[in-house]
Enzyme design. Structure first.
Site, PDB file in Angstrom:
ATOM      1  N   ASP A 123      -0.362 -19.408 -47.836  1.00 37.13           N
ATOM      2  CA  ASP A 123       1.034 -20.483 -47.855  1.00 37.13           C
ATOM      3  C   ASP A 123       1.909 -19.378 -47.993  1.00 37.13           C
ATOM      4  O   ASP A 123       2.082 -18.337 -47.601  1.00 37.13           O
ATOM      5  CB  ASP A 123       0.612 -21.543 -49.030  1.00 37.13           C
ATOM      6  CG  ASP A 123       1.334 -22.793 -48.613  1.00 37.13           C
ATOM      7  OD1 ASP A 123       2.484 -22.748 -48.650  1.00 37.13           O
ATOM      8  OD2 ASP A 123       0.654 -23.660 -48.536  1.00 37.13           O
ATOM      9  N   HIS A 132       6.669 -24.463 -51.194  1.00 30.63           N
ATOM     10  CA  HIS A 132       5.346 -25.070 -50.525  1.00 30.63           C
ATOM     11  C   HIS A 132       4.156 -24.508 -50.966  1.00 30.63           C
ATOM     12  O   HIS A 132       3.166 -25.234 -51.408  1.00 30.63           O
ATOM     13  CB  HIS A 132       5.371 -25.122 -49.045  1.00 30.63           C
ATOM     14  CG  HIS A 132       4.485 -25.801 -48.161  1.00 30.63           C
ATOM     15  ND1 HIS A 132       3.230 -25.277 -48.048  1.00 30.63           N
ATOM     16  CD2 HIS A 132       4.611 -26.867 -47.528  1.00 30.63           C
ATOM     17  CE1 HIS A 132       2.894 -26.086 -47.196  1.00 30.63           C
ATOM     18  NE2 HIS A 132       3.541 -27.069 -46.908  1.00 30.63           N
ATOM     19  N   SER A 173      -0.148 -31.179 -45.658  1.00 30.67           N
ATOM     20  CA  SER A 173      -0.277 -29.943 -46.446  1.00 30.67           C
ATOM     21  C   SER A 173      -0.511 -30.092 -47.841  1.00 30.67           C
ATOM     22  O   SER A 173      -1.067 -29.391 -48.690  1.00 30.67           O
ATOM     23  CB  SER A 173       1.209 -29.364 -46.700  1.00 30.67           C
ATOM     24  OG  SER A 173       1.391 -28.621 -45.356  1.00 30.67           O
TER      25      SER A 173
END
Lengths: 97, 649
Positions: free
Chosen positions: B32, B105, B431
């Site tokens: 990620d 994220h 996600s």
């Protein structure tokens, strides 16, 4: 242009590569492959054309077998003739979801 | 995350969250945007030393040193050679050339999968509760391969390759590209290699729904995860001057606005003002008013930024038909509410009907009890364009309005101008659903150390449920008025139920060779097969194999042409992992227009580990529509081993 380099993910046949290098030297093996195709492709280039040596970014040896490298079209063509070459995919940007 | 463990049925000290199970070592690798190592969710208090089998490391780089790793965060690496070869050198004023996360994220996904327990987690008081990753005692290894403009496939491959060498047990990838044949799909190829050595790979399905055939990461060895809403919401009531009111969604927690003038488009600025794009709003027209902004062209929080810059007092963010009734909550920089497409149309109609339109917004905070789960409109849909013979996505997990860890230097709106800093943020996407499943896979892996990755996948799929908390079929926000209910092309086998998955009764196991046989059935060339097999692989007799023969825990049936009485036969083998001496009877919900016959209809097992096979024959009775859905369930006592059937003509 012919000399312009693009990054590719190169997949190689693990069984053929394994026979050609000693353990722990996969990257050196790929570097040797790249050196050989660079010499070959340089001979093919026009004398005026400046050729940038290919650069290996990564050597892959666990989840896949192969490497990624910046190559010109001619260098890629030369690489395709190497025993054990399977495929080349241009590098691309994926996105987060 | 707060609440989603409870929504998934995970409770402290019981079942999968039993201390004995949680004490076992499972390593979750997350590919990620990196990680914020100082976050409280990654503290290692009470964690035993790193297992000796771990070969990973903690790479140094910009504002990241080996001391940032601990017994919880045991690995951190950064991969940027591919990215820099395409985009140029990483701009270190906006990102760290190291595993440190500048975007948020990666910190969010890592903590969702395996973040440690944190009490009193919240965002501006919203979604308050005890936060925990799904397998909160797992070790985490962060592989940063995503940067400000995306994730280079060569870097992702390097990350997967290294993660496998390091010794991760589970890999979580909340990213993707466009769907393509597996032999040209670098994630599919690398995840095959990872799966081959026992690493469970979970990937997000993509956010391109509700359009059909948008699902990504569809290789059958990958767990493809769709996204759903839980029953937790953050409602905001928008009241118009004409007395009509609408429920939207907002992460604003302050006092609501009083009735204020409402401006939109020409009454708010120049061309582009309807979308609130940069520089389009006129301060004289906007100051002190609520501005209507349509979705599209710029980011959702970016629109709020423009309204605030122009002196606006609030924003109504209106969905278009494309987003439909999706109500994603964002951490806007001013009082704002998202409204669904139908409410949006009513608001615009009202604005056009009066000279002095007004509106107010009242924020309701955190509310529980909606019908749930509901499939998110954005969640990508099947059928897969690449592998018609496998239903994708595989399963659904919470992916809307998920609270999880956030870096200390990144604003919750992800806007540079926003100087707010938070410990947790609420964001949405497949996600967010993907790491839920990654964590659940880690839980199952610790309970069943001898299970293959396919067995874990099968357990999560066959125990997934398709009825909501009101005992009604799960709805789809992206569904049409004709079909508001979700189908297997939206939720796969259904919504994950981890406790049931820990004791599924039967599993559909798949070995590496089976996947290779499947690729043979797709008529792959020997060169294409070598990408997966690592060398020569001889396909079985082509007539002996067809794609539907893959021992997958779901059935994708494709009748080519609407020919009456066309028949397709599938074979499956199930392994008994429940109790010895048990008998399963089949229960079938036939898809419309299809006759389903199972032989034998009864499976009697004598012992644990026994494998029995059955055949399913699907006969087309000419479908009235292009697709229909059903299911096949093997039932024995407490066990119900369910496989969806999706038929296309």
């Amino acid at each position: 242009s012919i000399g312009k380099q693009t990054t590719y993910v190169i997949h190689m046949d693990k069984s053929k590569i394994a026979a050609n290098h000693s353990p722990g030297s996969v990257r050196q093996f790929y570097e040797a492959v790249i050196d050989s195709i660079n010499k070959f492709s340089s001979q093919q280039e026009d004398q005026e054309q400046e050729t940038t040596p290919p650069q290996i970014l990564y050597a892959y040896e666990n989840a896949i077998s192969g490497f990624s490298a910046k190559l010109s079209t001619k260098q890629l063509k030369s690489l395709e003739t190497v025993d054990g070459f399977l495929s080349a995919t241009p590098d691309e940007l994926l996105t987060l979801h | 995350t707060t609440y989603s463990p409870h929504f998934l049925g995970l409770e402290s000290g019981i079942g999968l969250w039993d201390a004995t199970n949680l004490a076992k070592d499972v390593i979750v690798g997350v590919i990620d945007t990196g990680i914020w190592p100082e976050h409280i969710a990654f503290q290692d208090t009470g964690m035993p030393p790193v297992p000796s089998r771990w070969k990973g490391g903690c790479e140094e780089g910009t504002k990241f040193s080996q001391s940032n790793c601990n017994n919880k965060l045991i690995g951190a690496r950064a991969f940027f050679k591919g990215y820099e070869s395409v985009v140029g050198r990483i701009n270190e004023t906006v990102d760290y050339r190291s595993p440190r996360d500048a975007q948020g994220h990666g910190t969010h996904t890592a903590s969702t999968a395996a973040g440690n327990i944190v009490a009193n987690a919240n965002l501006f008081g919203l979604a308050r509760g005890k936060a925990a990753g799904m397998r909160y005692t797992s070790r985490i290894a962060a592989y940063k391969a995503c940067w400000s403009l995306g994730c280079s496939s060569s870097d992702i491959l390097a990350a997967i390759d290294k993660a496998v060498a390091d010794g991760v047990d589970v890999l979580s990838l909340s990213l993707g590209g466009s769907s393509r044949p597996y032999y040209r799909d670098t994630i599919a190829i690398a995840s095959f290699g990872a799966t081959q050595i026992g690493v469970f790979v979970s990937c997000s399905a993509g956010n391109s729904g509700p359009s059909i055939s948008t699902v990504d990461n569809t290789a059958p060895w990958i767990m493809t995860v769709a996204a759903s809403y839980t029953d937790r919401s953050f409602p905001a009531i928008v009241k118009l001057g004409n007395g009509h009111s609408f429920e939207g969604s907002s992460l604003y927690s302050g006092k609501g606005s009083k009735q204020l003038p409402l401006v939109f488009g020409k009454t708010a600025g120049v061309s582009g003002a309807e979308y609130c794009i940069n520089g389009s709003l006129n301060r004289k027209l906007v100051k002190g008013k609520i501005v209507i902004c349509q979705r599209g062209l710029n980011s959702r929080t970016g629109k709020g930024e423009q309204v605030k810059l122009a002196g606006g007092a609030g924003m109504l963010l209106l969905n278009s038909d494309k987003e439909g009734e999706e109500l994603i909550a964002d951490a806007h920089v001013l009082p704002a509410a998202t409204l669904g497409a139908s409410a949006g149309k009513a608001v615009k109609k009202y604005v056009n009907s009066t000279k002095r339109p007004t509106a107010s917004i009242v924020f309701k905070g955190t509310v529980f009890g909606n019908p749930a789960p509901v499939i998110a409109s954005f969640s990508s849909r099947g059928p897969s364009l690449v592998g018609h013979d496998v239903i994708k996505p595989d399963v659904t997990a919470p992916g809307v309005n998920i609270l999880a860890a956030w870096p200390a230097t990144t604003s919750p709106s992800m806007l540079k101008s926003d100087d707010r800093r938070v410990l947790f943020n609420i964001i949405s996407g497949t996600s967010m659903s993907c790491p839920h499943v990654s964590g659940l896979a880690a839980l199952l892996k610790s309970v069943h150390e001898d299970w293959s990755t396919a067995a874990i996948k099968s357990a999560l799929m066959t125990t997934a449920y398709t009825l909501n908390n009101r005992n009604s079929p799960i709805a789809d926000v992206g569904g049409s008025s004709d079909t508001p209910l979700a189908t297997a092309f939206a939720f796969g086998s259904g919504h994950v139920d981890p406790e049931s998955a820990s004791d599924p009764g039967l599993i559909y196991d798949i070995a590496t060779e089976d996947y290779l046989d499947y690729l043979c059935s797709l008529n792959y060339t020997s060169l294409q097969l070598a990408l997966f097999a690592g060398g020569n692989f001889t396909c079985p007799n082509p007539s002996a194999f067809h794609p539907g023969k893959l021992n997958y825990p779901s059935f994708a049936v494709n009748f080519k042409g609407n020919v009456k009485n066309m028949s397709l036969e599938y074979e499956r083998s199930v392994t008994n992992v429940g109790t010895s001496y048990c008998t399963y009877a089949v229960k079938v919900e036939e898809p419309n227009g299809v006759l389903v016959t199972i032989t034998p209809p009864i499976l009697s097992f004598q012992k644990i580990g026994e494998i029995l096979s059955y055949k399913v024959t699907f006969v087309s009775l000419r479908g009235a529509s292009n697709e229909s859905f059903g299911s096949l369930t093997w039932v024995s006592g407490k066990y119900a081993v369910k496989s969806p059937i999706a038929v296309t003509w």
